[in-house]
Enzyme design. Structure first.
Site, PDB file in Angstrom:
ATOM      1  CB  SER A   1      -0.882  -0.028   1.257  1.00  0.00           C
ATOM      2  OG  SER A   1      -1.260   1.278   1.622  1.00  0.00           O
ATOM      3  N   GLY A   2       0.514   2.199  -0.880  1.00  0.00           N
ATOM      4  CA  GLY A   2       1.227   3.482  -0.909  1.00  0.00           C
ATOM      5  C   GLY A   2       0.997   4.253   0.368  1.00  0.00           C
ATOM      6  CG  LEU A   3      -2.558   5.242   3.750  1.00  0.00           C
ATOM      7  CD1 LEU A   3      -2.393   6.741   3.919  1.00  0.00           C
ATOM      8  CD2 LEU A   3      -4.014   4.841   3.986  1.00  0.00           C
TER       9      LEU A   3
ATOM     10  CG  ASP B   1      -1.018   7.947   0.124  1.00  0.00           C
ATOM     11  OD1 ASP B   1      -0.108   7.673  -0.683  1.00  0.00           O
ATOM     12  OD2 ASP B   1      -2.167   7.484   0.046  1.00  0.00           O
TER      13      ASP B   1
ATOM     14  CG  ASP C   1      -0.914   2.323  -4.077  1.00  0.00           C
ATOM     15  OD1 ASP C   1      -1.038   2.855  -5.192  1.00  0.00           O
ATOM     16  OD2 ASP C   1      -1.384   2.805  -3.021  1.00  0.00           O
TER      17      ASP C   1
ATOM     18  CG  ASP D   1       0.961   6.460  -5.156  1.00  0.00           C
ATOM     19  OD1 ASP D   1       0.035   5.777  -4.661  1.00  0.00           O
ATOM     20  OD2 ASP D   1       1.897   6.923  -4.487  1.00  0.00           O
TER      21      ASP D   1
ATOM     22  CD  GLU E   1      -3.868   6.633  -7.255  1.00  0.00           C
ATOM     23  OE1 GLU E   1      -3.758   5.546  -6.638  1.00  0.00           O
ATOM     24  OE2 GLU E   1      -4.034   7.728  -6.701  1.00  0.00           O
TER      25      GLU E   1
ATOM     26  CE  LYS F   1      -2.204   9.140  -3.665  1.00  0.00           C
ATOM     27  NZ  LYS F   1      -2.209   7.684  -3.433  1.00  0.00           N
TER      28      LYS F   1
ATOM     29  CG  ASN G   1      -5.555   8.335   0.896  1.00  0.00           C
ATOM     30  OD1 ASN G   1      -6.735   8.283   1.210  1.00  0.00           O
ATOM     31  ND2 ASN G   1      -4.787   7.266   0.832  1.00  0.00           N
ATOM     32  CB  SER G   2      -9.016   7.702  -2.718  1.00  0.00           C
ATOM     33  OG  SER G   2      -8.100   7.218  -3.646  1.00  0.00           O
TER      34      SER G   2
ATOM     35  NE  ARG H   1      -6.766   3.914  -6.533  1.00  0.00           N
ATOM     36  CZ  ARG H   1      -6.216   3.922  -5.317  1.00  0.00           C
ATOM     37  NH1 ARG H   1      -5.334   2.972  -4.990  1.00  0.00           N
ATOM     38  NH2 ARG H   1      -6.530   4.854  -4.450  1.00  0.00           N
TER      39      ARG H   1
ATOM     40  CG  HIS I   1     -10.581   3.401  -4.525  1.00  0.00           C
ATOM     41  ND1 HIS I   1     -10.984   2.471  -3.613  1.00  0.00           N
ATOM     42  CD2 HIS I   1      -9.710   4.221  -3.851  1.00  0.00           C
ATOM     43  CE1 HIS I   1     -10.402   2.672  -2.455  1.00  0.00           C
ATOM     44  NE2 HIS I   1      -9.614   3.741  -2.571  1.00  0.00           N
TER      45      HIS I   1
END
Ligand code: SPV
Ligand code: MG
Length: 559
Positions: free
Chosen positions: A65-67, A77, A104, A106, A133, A139, A141-142, A177, A208
């Site tokens: 996970s990038g986060l 992130d 991930d 990103d 993504e 980026k 975080n979503s 993504r 997502h």
């Protein structure tokens, strides 16, 4: 090399469970997961340790996970960790595990050019796939903020194509993504993007959502109708029964950040307790055992490797008691040197012992000299001198080397010649004290001295029965024993605990005044009286105790 899924052979092996065997490459295993008709799971990890824990738990793949990797590095992130820093973390994770990693990626760290270089580097490090993504670099975080500008569809398709053209492993997977739903677009727009990404060569689509219900993701799946595999990340719609994802034909569900969050809670808890209580008493039982840490780090493998590459005695030291001069006819030969420096076919007794120890990986060797210490000229040993060797006994010499009784250790007489393989018997023993005893030894004359000492009575006599593996223990040692089961060879091994007991016993004997003239059998007698059960290994022959010229002649036969 351009690779599309249609060029890839189907997996030939279907194993018992729905998992693909470890002999198949990681990329191929990730592909099998993604393309399988069942719902499969990837579990988050953010470093080598958490990756190992994911594998240990039985997961068949890892979500890097990038986060989580950012948070574990103490940064946001927002692409604050550079792609090479992420690559370094991934390398540790891949080295530490044998299951595939989907990373991930990103937004691909820039444009198509940055992304294709990233893909190449991932393949070199045995990473099985990347998720890229359709947001803009750097980026966000979503789950943060609401304004998430998306990449142009064509530009993102070019990035996917560049990635597919750059992968050096045909099974490497690129998961495209779309953040369309996160950015507030309707399901129809997400479908349009997904269609374009699929056409550009994406191996799967990650849809997502940051909603707390799965509705928009499930609507996407329904309309997508499994045109290519779908990946979902139910972090926000966590209450959704997993069966609903199965029913929607989701291929892979990602538990995206739960190891990181579990670690944060556990670390906070232990920090709070220790800060408040200033004692370990209440935390020891709640934290992983140190042995667990060593096991996870794979220390056992290192020990085995050390035995293979360094020798079984890699962690064992040796103390050689070599203070004495020869007596009788040997006095003539030892005018200018101690007995251990007598020459046997061009090699001194001491040099022979040091070689035998070195051959078994034992390098930490302490020699207790006494008579003519200057004649001991072996550079790779530590030499300590028992200056009062003429008036003291073996134990006083041993006490001169007590600093070397710090871990597993072999104690030997400096005037014995033995075949090196005898050391292997000792090194295999895990008893605290182990002695080699020769049941075939017979005195050549009745004259006391060393010839009559170190006789032993054991818990059972030697038996030549090949199948008899009964453990034998030392019961008594010294010239006085009435039932003679053999003679101690002059080689014994101590475990770390055994070495500590010997150190303590030497101190006791120093305190009660018995140390000065005592010999090794007095030490063993004392250990037995204190409850020790020294192990005995019977060996017949292959050693000589050099006490006279006849022994010296005999020693020439020991190669
Ligand atoms: C991550 O784990 O870094 C992800 C998933 O990208 S999420 O945080 O849910 O966006
Ligand atoms: Mg991420």
């Amino acid at each position: 090399m351009a690779v599309t899924p249609s060029h890839i052979d189907p997996l030939p092996i279907i194993c018992r469970s729905n998992q693909t065997p470890a002999s198949v490459s990681k990329a191929r295993r990730l592909r099998a997961m993604i393309e399988s008709p069942d719902l499969r799971f990837l579990m988050e990890a953010h470093n080598g340790l958490s990756a190992k824990i994911v594998e240990e738990a039985g997961f068949e793949g890892i979500w890097a996970s990038g986060l989580s990797m950012s948070a574990a590095l103490g940064v946001r992130d927002n692409n604050e960790a550079s792609w090479t820093q992420v690559l370094e973390v991934l390398e540790f994770m891949a080295d530490a595990t044998s299951i595939p990693i989907l990373v991930d990626g990103d937004t691909g760290y820039g444009n198509f050019n940055n992304f294709r270089r990233f893909v190449t580097k991932l393949c070199q490090r045995d990473i099985a796939g990347v998720c890229v993504e359709d947001k803009l670099f750097p980026k966000t975080n979503s789950f943060l903020g609401s304004h998430h500008p998306l990449a142009e569809i064509d530009e993102f398709c070019g990035k996917i194509k560049a990635g597919k053209d750059s992968q050096t492993d045909e099974n490497f997977c690129i998961v495209a993504r779309t953040e369309a739903l996160v950015a507030g677009y309707p399901v129809g727009h997400a479908l349009r993007r997904a269609e374009a990404y699929h056409a550009a060569g994406a191996d799967a689509i990650l849809i997502h959502s940051k909603k707390s219900t799965p509705d928009e993701v499930l609507a996407f799946c329904r309309q997508w109708d499994n045109r290519c595999p779908v990946v979902a990340v139910p972090t926000k719609y966590y209450a959704t029964p997993t069966q609903r994802l199965r029913d929607a034909q989701v291929s892979v569900a990602i538990w995206a950040n739960h190891n990181l969050r579990a670690a944060i809670s556990a670390m906070r808890d232990v920090c709070r307790k220790l800060r408040e209580q200033e004692t370990l008493v209440n935390v020891e039982e709640e934290v992983a055992r140190l042995g667990d840490v060593f096991a996870l780090a794979g220390n056992e493998e290192l020990e085995l490797a050390e035995q293979t590459y360094i020798g079984p005695g890699a962690h064992t030291g040796a103390i050689i008691l070599a203070a004495s001069r020869g007596k009788g006819a040997l006095a003539q030969l030892t005018q200018d040197r101690p007995k251990c420096m007598l020459d046997v076919r061009g090699v001194t007794l001491l040099r022979r012992q040091v070689r035998a120890f070195n051959d078994h990986g034992i390098r930490d060797i302490t020699v207790v000299a006494g008579y003519r210490p200057d004649a001991i000229d072996i550079p790779e040993i530590e030499k300590v001198v028992n200056a009062s060797h003429e008036t003291t006994g073996e134990l006083f010499s041993l006490a001169c080397a007590r600093h070397a009784l710090k871990g597993p250790c072999i104690v030997s007489y400096g005037d014995i010649v033995f075949r090196a393989f005898l050391l292997s018997f000792l090194l295999k023993s895990d008893a605290d004290v182990t002695l080699l005893v020769d049941p075939s030894w017979r005195p050549r004359n009745k004259g006391g001295g060393k010839l009559g000492s170190d006789l032993v009575t054991c818990s059972m006599p030697f038996t030549a029965d090949f199948l008899d593996e009964t453990a034998v223990e030392l019961e008594e040692i010294g010239p006085q024993v009435t039932t003679v089961h053999g003679k101690w060879v002059g080689l014994l091994q101590l475990s770390e605990r055994g070495a500590r007991h010997v150190r303590e016993t030497l101190e006791e004997m120093e305190d009660d005044g018995t140390l000065l003239r005592a010999n090794m059998s007095a030490l063993l007698t004392r250990l037995i009286a204190a409850g020790a059960r020294p192990a005995v290994i019977y060996v017949t022959g292959s050693w000589v105790d050099v006490n006279d010229v006849f022994d010296l002649a005999q020693a020439r036969n020991v190669s």
